[in-house]
Write a protein that holds these residues in place. Structure first.
Motif, PDB file in Angstrom:
ATOM      1  N   ARG A 290      29.353  -9.701 -69.875  1.00 27.26           N
ATOM      2  CA  ARG A 290      28.945  -8.532 -70.663  1.00 27.26           C
ATOM      3  C   ARG A 290      27.443  -8.302 -70.515  1.00 27.26           C
ATOM      4  O   ARG A 290      26.987  -7.162 -70.320  1.00 27.26           O
ATOM      5  N   ALA A 291      26.668  -9.375 -70.581  1.00 24.77           N
ATOM      6  CA  ALA A 291      25.214  -9.244 -70.447  1.00 24.77           C
ATOM      7  C   ALA A 291      24.844  -8.740 -69.054  1.00 24.77           C
ATOM      8  O   ALA A 291      23.946  -7.902 -68.908  1.00 24.77           O
TER       9      ALA A 291
ATOM     10  N   ARG B 246      26.682  -6.821 -67.119  1.00 24.85           N
ATOM     11  CA  ARG B 246      27.004  -5.387 -67.089  1.00 24.85           C
ATOM     12  C   ARG B 246      25.917  -4.593 -67.808  1.00 24.85           C
ATOM     13  O   ARG B 246      25.529  -3.505 -67.364  1.00 24.85           O
ATOM     14  N   ASP B 247      25.423  -5.138 -68.925  1.00 27.49           N
ATOM     15  CA  ASP B 247      24.373  -4.460 -69.680  1.00 27.49           C
ATOM     16  C   ASP B 247      23.067  -4.385 -68.901  1.00 27.49           C
ATOM     17  O   ASP B 247      22.322  -3.408 -69.026  1.00 27.49           O
TER      18      ASP B 247
ATOM     19  N   ALA C 109      23.576  -1.434 -66.578  1.00 25.10           N
ATOM     20  CA  ALA C 109      23.506  -0.160 -67.304  1.00 25.10           C
ATOM     21  C   ALA C 109      22.063   0.165 -67.679  1.00 25.10           C
ATOM     22  O   ALA C 109      21.626   1.315 -67.544  1.00 25.10           O
ATOM     23  N   ALA C 110      21.319  -0.832 -68.118  1.00 28.18           N
ATOM     24  CA  ALA C 110      19.921  -0.617 -68.500  1.00 28.18           C
ATOM     25  C   ALA C 110      19.087  -0.209 -67.285  1.00 28.18           C
ATOM     26  O   ALA C 110      18.222   0.672 -67.386  1.00 28.18           O
TER      27      ALA C 110
ATOM     28  N   ALA D 249      15.964  -2.522 -72.973  1.00 26.35           N
ATOM     29  CA  ALA D 249      17.374  -2.945 -72.954  1.00 26.35           C
ATOM     30  C   ALA D 249      17.619  -3.928 -71.815  1.00 26.35           C
ATOM     31  O   ALA D 249      18.379  -4.893 -71.970  1.00 26.35           O
ATOM     32  N   GLU D 250      16.976  -3.711 -70.677  1.00 23.93           N
ATOM     33  CA  GLU D 250      17.134  -4.633 -69.549  1.00 23.93           C
ATOM     34  C   GLU D 250      16.581  -6.013 -69.901  1.00 23.93           C
ATOM     35  O   GLU D 250      17.216  -7.035 -69.630  1.00 23.93           O
TER      36      GLU D 250
ATOM     37  N   ALA E 134      19.008  -7.712 -72.254  1.00 22.43           N
ATOM     38  CA  ALA E 134      20.225  -8.129 -71.562  1.00 22.43           C
ATOM     39  C   ALA E 134      19.952  -9.341 -70.665  1.00 22.43           C
ATOM     40  O   ALA E 134      20.764 -10.274 -70.602  1.00 22.43           O
TER      41      ALA E 134
END
Length: 99
Positions: free
Chosen positions: A41-42, A44-45, A48-49, A57-58, A61
């Protein structure tokens, strides 16, 4: 999915000729599965970031990726240099931090 090749001592996996530290084999399967879920999940985040060009956000994550990797024993103090109590504390702390 097939298991990756391991070094004879079991401490590393080999992917495309490169050694990577193996997950701590003492982690109970249910806990290891939860940690892998948090890790994926991290990751993927992070993607996305980066697509959103959101540096905050990056950074957050990537910190979660690091926490999961340490909890799995793939970063930080090598799991083979820790006693069972230290190993349990490491992965339990990671689960607590990521949940």
């Amino acid at each position: 999915m097939t298991e990756p090749e391991r070094t004879p001592d079991g401490r590393f996996i080999v992917v495309n000729g490169r050694r990577w530290r193996a997950t701590d084999p003492e982690i109970p399967e249910e806990a290891a599965a939860r940690l892998r879920s948090h890790l994926m999940r991290a990751r993927r985040d992070v993607g996305a970031a980066r697509r959103d060009q959101d540096t905050d956000a990056e950074r957050e994550a990537r910190a979660r990726v690091h926490t999961a990797k340490v909890a799995l024993g793939e970063r930080g103090t090598p799991w083979w240099d820790q006693d069972s109590a230290e190993r349990r504390e490491r992965w339990q702390h990671g689960l607590d931090a990521l949940s």
